[in-house]
Design a protein around this motif. Sequence first.
Motif, PDB file in Angstrom:
ATOM      1  N   LEU A 165       0.840  -1.193   0.000  1.00 25.99           N
ATOM      2  CA  LEU A 165       0.000   0.000   0.000  1.00 25.99           C
ATOM      3  C   LEU A 165       0.875   1.242   0.000  1.00 25.99           C
ATOM      4  O   LEU A 165       1.767   1.378   0.848  1.00 25.99           O
ATOM      5  CB  LEU A 165      -0.902   0.013   1.236  1.00 25.99           C
ATOM      6  CG  LEU A 165      -1.886   1.178   1.309  1.00 25.99           C
ATOM      7  CD1 LEU A 165      -3.007   0.987   0.292  1.00 25.99           C
ATOM      8  CD2 LEU A 165      -2.457   1.324   2.717  1.00 25.99           C
ATOM      9  N   PRO A 166       0.654   2.174  -0.935  1.00 27.15           N
ATOM     10  CA  PRO A 166       1.417   3.421  -0.912  1.00 27.15           C
ATOM     11  C   PRO A 166       1.154   4.177   0.393  1.00 27.15           C
ATOM     12  O   PRO A 166       0.005   4.251   0.844  1.00 27.15           O
ATOM     13  CB  PRO A 166       0.862   4.201  -2.112  1.00 27.15           C
ATOM     14  CG  PRO A 166       0.229   3.167  -2.992  1.00 27.15           C
ATOM     15  CD  PRO A 166      -0.292   2.109  -2.065  1.00 27.15           C
ATOM     16  N   PRO A 167       2.177   4.726   1.031  1.00 21.79           N
ATOM     17  CA  PRO A 167       1.979   5.438   2.298  1.00 21.79           C
ATOM     18  C   PRO A 167       0.926   6.536   2.216  1.00 21.79           C
ATOM     19  O   PRO A 167       0.187   6.761   3.185  1.00 21.79           O
ATOM     20  CB  PRO A 167       3.376   6.019   2.584  1.00 21.79           C
ATOM     21  CG  PRO A 167       4.310   5.087   1.881  1.00 21.79           C
ATOM     22  CD  PRO A 167       3.599   4.662   0.636  1.00 21.79           C
ATOM     23  N   CYS A 168       0.824   7.176   1.060  1.00 20.33           N
ATOM     24  CA  CYS A 168      -0.133   8.272   0.921  1.00 20.33           C
ATOM     25  C   CYS A 168      -1.581   7.783   0.919  1.00 20.33           C
ATOM     26  O   CYS A 168      -2.518   8.582   1.023  1.00 20.33           O
ATOM     27  CB  CYS A 168       0.147   9.056  -0.363  1.00 20.33           C
ATOM     28  SG  CYS A 168      -0.008   8.069  -1.877  1.00 20.33           S
ATOM     29  N   ALA A 169      -1.785   6.448   0.794  1.00 19.49           N
ATOM     30  CA  ALA A 169      -3.148   5.907   0.732  1.00 19.49           C
ATOM     31  C   ALA A 169      -3.614   5.340   2.063  1.00 19.49           C
ATOM     32  O   ALA A 169      -4.702   4.771   2.148  1.00 19.49           O
ATOM     33  CB  ALA A 169      -3.226   4.830  -0.344  1.00 19.49           C
ATOM     34  N   ALA A 170      -2.821   5.516   3.117  1.00 29.24           N
ATOM     35  CA  ALA A 170      -3.129   4.884   4.408  1.00 29.24           C
ATOM     36  C   ALA A 170      -4.434   5.377   5.016  1.00 29.24           C
ATOM     37  O   ALA A 170      -5.052   4.669   5.820  1.00 29.24           O
ATOM     38  CB  ALA A 170      -1.979   5.118   5.388  1.00 29.24           C
ATOM     39  N   THR A 171      -4.897   6.572   4.653  1.00 28.78           N
ATOM     40  CA  THR A 171      -6.129   7.115   5.246  1.00 28.78           C
ATOM     41  C   THR A 171      -7.349   6.904   4.353  1.00 28.78           C
ATOM     42  O   THR A 171      -8.438   7.351   4.692  1.00 28.78           O
ATOM     43  CB  THR A 171      -5.962   8.613   5.521  1.00 28.78           C
ATOM     44  OG1 THR A 171      -5.641   9.297   4.291  1.00 28.78           O
ATOM     45  CG2 THR A 171      -4.851   8.858   6.535  1.00 28.78           C
ATOM     46  N   ARG A 172      -7.177   6.236   3.238  1.00 32.67           N
ATOM     47  CA  ARG A 172      -8.315   5.983   2.358  1.00 32.67           C
ATOM     48  C   ARG A 172      -9.218   4.906   2.962  1.00 32.67           C
ATOM     49  O   ARG A 172      -8.789   4.125   3.810  1.00 32.67           O
ATOM     50  CB  ARG A 172      -7.841   5.546   0.973  1.00 32.67           C
ATOM     51  CG  ARG A 172      -7.088   6.622   0.199  1.00 32.67           C
ATOM     52  CD  ARG A 172      -6.843   6.162  -1.223  1.00 32.67           C
ATOM     53  NE  ARG A 172      -6.031   7.109  -1.978  1.00 32.67           N
ATOM     54  CZ  ARG A 172      -5.738   6.960  -3.272  1.00 32.67           C
ATOM     55  NH1 ARG A 172      -6.175   5.910  -3.939  1.00 32.67           N
ATOM     56  NH2 ARG A 172      -4.991   7.861  -3.888  1.00 32.67           N
ATOM     57  N   PRO A 173     -10.469   4.812   2.528  1.00 32.37           N
ATOM     58  CA  PRO A 173     -11.375   3.769   3.031  1.00 32.37           C
ATOM     59  C   PRO A 173     -10.825   2.376   2.742  1.00 32.37           C
ATOM     60  O   PRO A 173     -10.051   2.176   1.802  1.00 32.37           O
ATOM     61  CB  PRO A 173     -12.674   4.029   2.265  1.00 32.37           C
ATOM     62  CG  PRO A 173     -12.604   5.469   1.864  1.00 32.37           C
ATOM     63  CD  PRO A 173     -11.147   5.748   1.606  1.00 32.37           C
TER      64      PRO A 173
END
Length: 208
Positions: free
Chosen positions: A81-89
């Motif tokens: 998982l890309p770090p920038c996507a950690a807060t996505r649903p």
Amino acid sequence: METGIRRRGRPAALDQDERRALVLDALDLAYQEGGAAGLTMQAVARRAGMSKRTLYSIFEDRGALFSAYFDRVGCNFIRDLPPCAATRPLAERLTLVIEPREECPTALPLEIFRCIIAEAPLRPEMAREFTRKLRQRALGIMQAELGRAVMLGEIRAVDTGLVAEILLDMMHQNLVVQLMDPSAAQSLEDRQRRFQTALRIALDGLGR
């Protein structure tokens, strides 16, 4: 007529990464040209335009060669998982890490799995390596995202390890079916539809 990807002797002038890439290209081509018979070290060395001795200096055995091949195509099966996507649903996170993205150009991965299974009684270490590299890695990534979802309140508290195993099996066509009947292999569109359906079923069942 030249049979190798490069002239005989040329790979010795390449650095290690280039030589490994050359051999992996040769593995693909040897399989396209000869099917399962092209998966021997001798066939791959011939297609790469090098001696078996040179090939064994790059990959110590066929298991190492197969392992390197799956390192190359691993993004077809599982991605970090890309770090920038950690807060996505959660649905978006799982889509990013495991949704099928592209067609495999040949049936080579399936043929390699067939070889690994056939040789497992004599070479259990090779089978264990592939289990670790592919299934265990996929389960680890999925379990991490399910654990994150529990912490964020996206899903109810569950046994994330068990749910990851069930969900992974739901999302991908059974490998045994493909091994026994290669014509049953699904298209990219079919694989993506199966993934999305399994994801919806899982999220409905795991919802708070």
